[in-house]
Design a protein around this motif. Structure first.
Motif, PDB file in Angstrom:
ATOM      1  N   LEU A   1      -4.597  -0.998  -2.085  1.00 20.56           N
ATOM      2  CA  LEU A   1      -4.092  -1.989  -1.126  1.00 20.56           C
ATOM      3  C   LEU A   1      -3.073  -1.363  -0.172  1.00 20.56           C
ATOM      4  CD1 LEU A   1      -3.652  -5.154  -3.402  1.00 20.56           C
ATOM      5  CD2 LEU A   1      -5.377  -4.788  -1.614  1.00 20.56           C
ATOM      6  N   ILE A   2      -2.205  -0.523  -0.708  1.00 21.21           N
ATOM      7  CA  ILE A   2      -1.229   0.160   0.136  1.00 21.21           C
ATOM      8  C   ILE A   2      -1.934   1.088   1.123  1.00 21.21           C
ATOM      9  CG2 ILE A   2       0.700   1.788   0.160  1.00 21.21           C
ATOM     10  CD1 ILE A   2       1.530   0.675  -2.550  1.00 21.21           C
ATOM     11  N   LEU A   3      -2.935   1.817   0.648  1.00 23.01           N
ATOM     12  CA  LEU A   3      -3.700   2.703   1.526  1.00 23.01           C
ATOM     13  C   LEU A   3      -4.427   1.906   2.606  1.00 23.01           C
ATOM     14  CD1 LEU A   3      -5.217   5.220  -1.048  1.00 23.01           C
ATOM     15  CD2 LEU A   3      -3.383   5.655   0.592  1.00 23.01           C
ATOM     16  N   GLY A   4      -4.961   0.741   2.229  1.00 18.88           N
ATOM     17  CA  GLY A   4      -5.615  -0.100   3.222  1.00 18.88           C
ATOM     18  C   GLY A   4      -4.646  -0.573   4.295  1.00 18.88           C
ATOM     19  N   GLY A   5      -3.414  -0.941   3.880  1.00 17.19           N
ATOM     20  CA  GLY A   5      -2.406  -1.337   4.852  1.00 17.19           C
ATOM     21  C   GLY A   5      -2.019  -0.200   5.782  1.00 17.19           C
ATOM     22  N   ILE A   6      -1.904   1.008   5.239  1.00 17.33           N
ATOM     23  CA  ILE A   6      -1.592   2.177   6.062  1.00 17.33           C
ATOM     24  C   ILE A   6      -2.708   2.447   7.061  1.00 17.33           C
ATOM     25  CG2 ILE A   6      -1.319   4.693   5.990  1.00 17.33           C
ATOM     26  CD1 ILE A   6       0.222   4.340   3.408  1.00 17.33           C
ATOM     27  N   PHE A   7      -3.949   2.301   6.607  1.00 18.25           N
ATOM     28  CA  PHE A   7      -5.081   2.524   7.517  1.00 18.25           C
ATOM     29  C   PHE A   7      -5.068   1.509   8.659  1.00 18.25           C
ATOM     30  CE2 PHE A   7      -9.446   1.467   8.769  1.00 18.25           C
ATOM     31  CZ  PHE A   7      -9.865   2.700   9.237  1.00 18.25           C
ATOM     32  N   LEU A   8      -4.768   0.252   8.361  1.00 15.63           N
ATOM     33  CA  LEU A   8      -4.726  -0.763   9.413  1.00 15.63           C
ATOM     34  C   LEU A   8      -3.604  -0.488  10.405  1.00 15.63           C
ATOM     35  CD1 LEU A   8      -5.377  -4.015   7.337  1.00 15.63           C
ATOM     36  CD2 LEU A   8      -6.976  -2.798   8.830  1.00 15.63           C
ATOM     37  N   ILE A   9      -2.495   0.063   9.919  1.00 18.17           N
ATOM     38  CA  ILE A   9      -1.355   0.337  10.796  1.00 18.17           C
ATOM     39  C   ILE A   9      -1.599   1.563  11.672  1.00 18.17           C
ATOM     40  CG2 ILE A   9       1.084   1.000  10.839  1.00 18.17           C
ATOM     41  CD1 ILE A   9       1.442  -0.654   8.287  1.00 18.17           C
TER      42      ILE A   9
END
Length: 289
Positions: A271-279
Motif C-alpha cells: 500500500l505504501i509503495l502504491g501511494g509512492i507510485f501515485l505521487i
C-alpha cells in the motif's frame, strides 16, 4: 514434405527462452512456491507428526487474531509505518543533494563517491546493529540540545516527525548510499545542451533544477523510493519474534501465525509503495486540454 524453418525472430525468441529458463525455474522453485506455501500456512493450523507437517485449514483466524487480539502487532506495525513515512523522504532528499554535489566536477570525485558508498558494504552485522539500537550514541542525550527542546515545544503534527528525524539522522544518512548512486546515474543522463539552452533563455540555477533536473530524475526517484521502503520494511522482526516466543513454544502456532503477520506487513508495504507510485508517477499532459 518440406519442413518449415524458424524465422530469425523465432530463433532469437527460442534462444532467449533457453537462456532465461534457469532464472524462470529458480523463480518458480525458490520464490513463487515458498510465497504460495507461506500463504497456505497463514490460513492453516500447523501440526507436527511422525509423518511430517500436517495442516488444517482455519481460514482467516490468525489474521483476525493479529488485528484484534495482538496489541504488540498493532504497536509494531504503527512504529514500522511511522519509520518508513518519516525516513523515506529524508533519505531521498539527502540522496538528491549528495548526488548533485558528487556530480559536480572536482578533484577526487571518484574517491568521494566510493567513500560515501562504503557504509553500504558494511551495513550488515554489528555496525548496523549498533546504530539501530542507538548504543553508539548512548553517551549523548539529545534532550540537552536547545534545538531538541524547541522542537518538542511545537505542535505534535510538526514536532513528532522533526524529533524522529533528529533522533535517527545518522541512520537515515547511512541508508542513502544506493539511492545516491541511482540518482547520480540519472543526473549523468541529462544532456548538457538542455542546460545550455536554458541558460541562453535566461533560466536561473533554481529554475533549471525544478524544470529540468527534477523532472528527468523522476523515474530514478521512484526507483529509489521503492528501494528505500522495502529496505526499511525488511528490518522488521516481529514475525521472527513470534517464532521464538516462549509463550508459544508449547503449541503449533508460531509458523502459521508468523506467516499471517508477514503477509499483513507485506500488504502494508505494498500500500505504501502504491501511494509512492501515485505521487511520483509521470503525469502526461492532455494534448486536447
Amino acid at each position: 514434405m518440406k519442413k518449415k524453418s524458424l524465422s530469425l525472430r523465432g530463433k532469437d525468441a527460442l534462444m532467449g527462452g533457453v537462456f532465461m529458463s534457469p532464472w524462470l525455474i529458480g523463480v518458480l522453485v525458490f520464490t513463487l512456491f515458498p510465497l504460495g506455501y507461506s500463504i497456505w500456512l497463514s490460513l492453516c493450523q500447523v501440526e507436527f507428526s511422525a509423518d511430517g507437517i500436517q495442516t488444517t485449514f482455519v481460514g482467516l483466524q490468525w489474521y483476525d487474531e493479529a488485528l484484534t487480539a495482538d496489541a504488540n502487532f498493532i504497536k509494531d506495525m504503527t512504529s514500522t509505518v511511522q519509520s518508513i513515512v518519516f525516513s523515506t523522504p529524508m533519505v531521498l532528499v539527502f540522496s538528491i543533494i549528495l548526488a548533485l554535489l558528487l556530480n559536480r566536477p572536482m578533484r577526487g570525485r571518484a574517491f568521494f563517491r566510493a567513500l560515501y558508498f562504503f557504509p553500504v558494504i558494511i551495513i550488515s552485522g554489528p555496525v548496523m546493529s549498533k546504530l539501530m539500537s542507538n548504543q553508539a550514541f548512548a553517551i549523548i542525550d539529545p534532550e540537552q540540545f536547545a534545538v531538541y527542546q524547541v522542537l518538542e515545544s511545537m505542535p505534535s503534527l510538526i514536532s513528532v516527525p522533526l524529533c524522529y528525524i533528529f533522533d535517527n539522522i545518522v541512520v537515515i544518512l547511512w541508508y542513502s548510499g544506493v539511492q545516491t548512486l541511482i540518482i547520480l546515474a540519472g543526473l549523468q543522463k541529462v544532456g548538457d545542451p538542455i542546460y545550455e539552452a536554458a541558460s541562453i533563455d535566461g533560466a536561473s540555477a533554481w529554475q533549471k533544477f525544478w524544470k529540468i533536473t527534477l523532472p528527468h530524475l523522476r523515474p530514478m526517484i521512484l526507483v529509489s523510493a521503492a528501494y528505500t521502503v522495502v529496505d526499511l520494511a525488511s528490518k522488521t522482526t516481529t514475525a521472527m519474534h513470534n517464532l521464538i516466543d516462549k509463550n508459544m513454544m508449547n503449541i503449533e502456532k508460531p509458523y502459521s501465525y508468523s506467516a499471517a503477520l508477514s503477509w499483513l506487513y507485506t500488504l502494508v508495504v505494498l500500500l505504501i509503495l502504491g501511494g509512492i507510485f501515485l505521487i511520483l508517477k509521470e503525469r502526461r499532459k492532455n494534448k486536447h486540454g
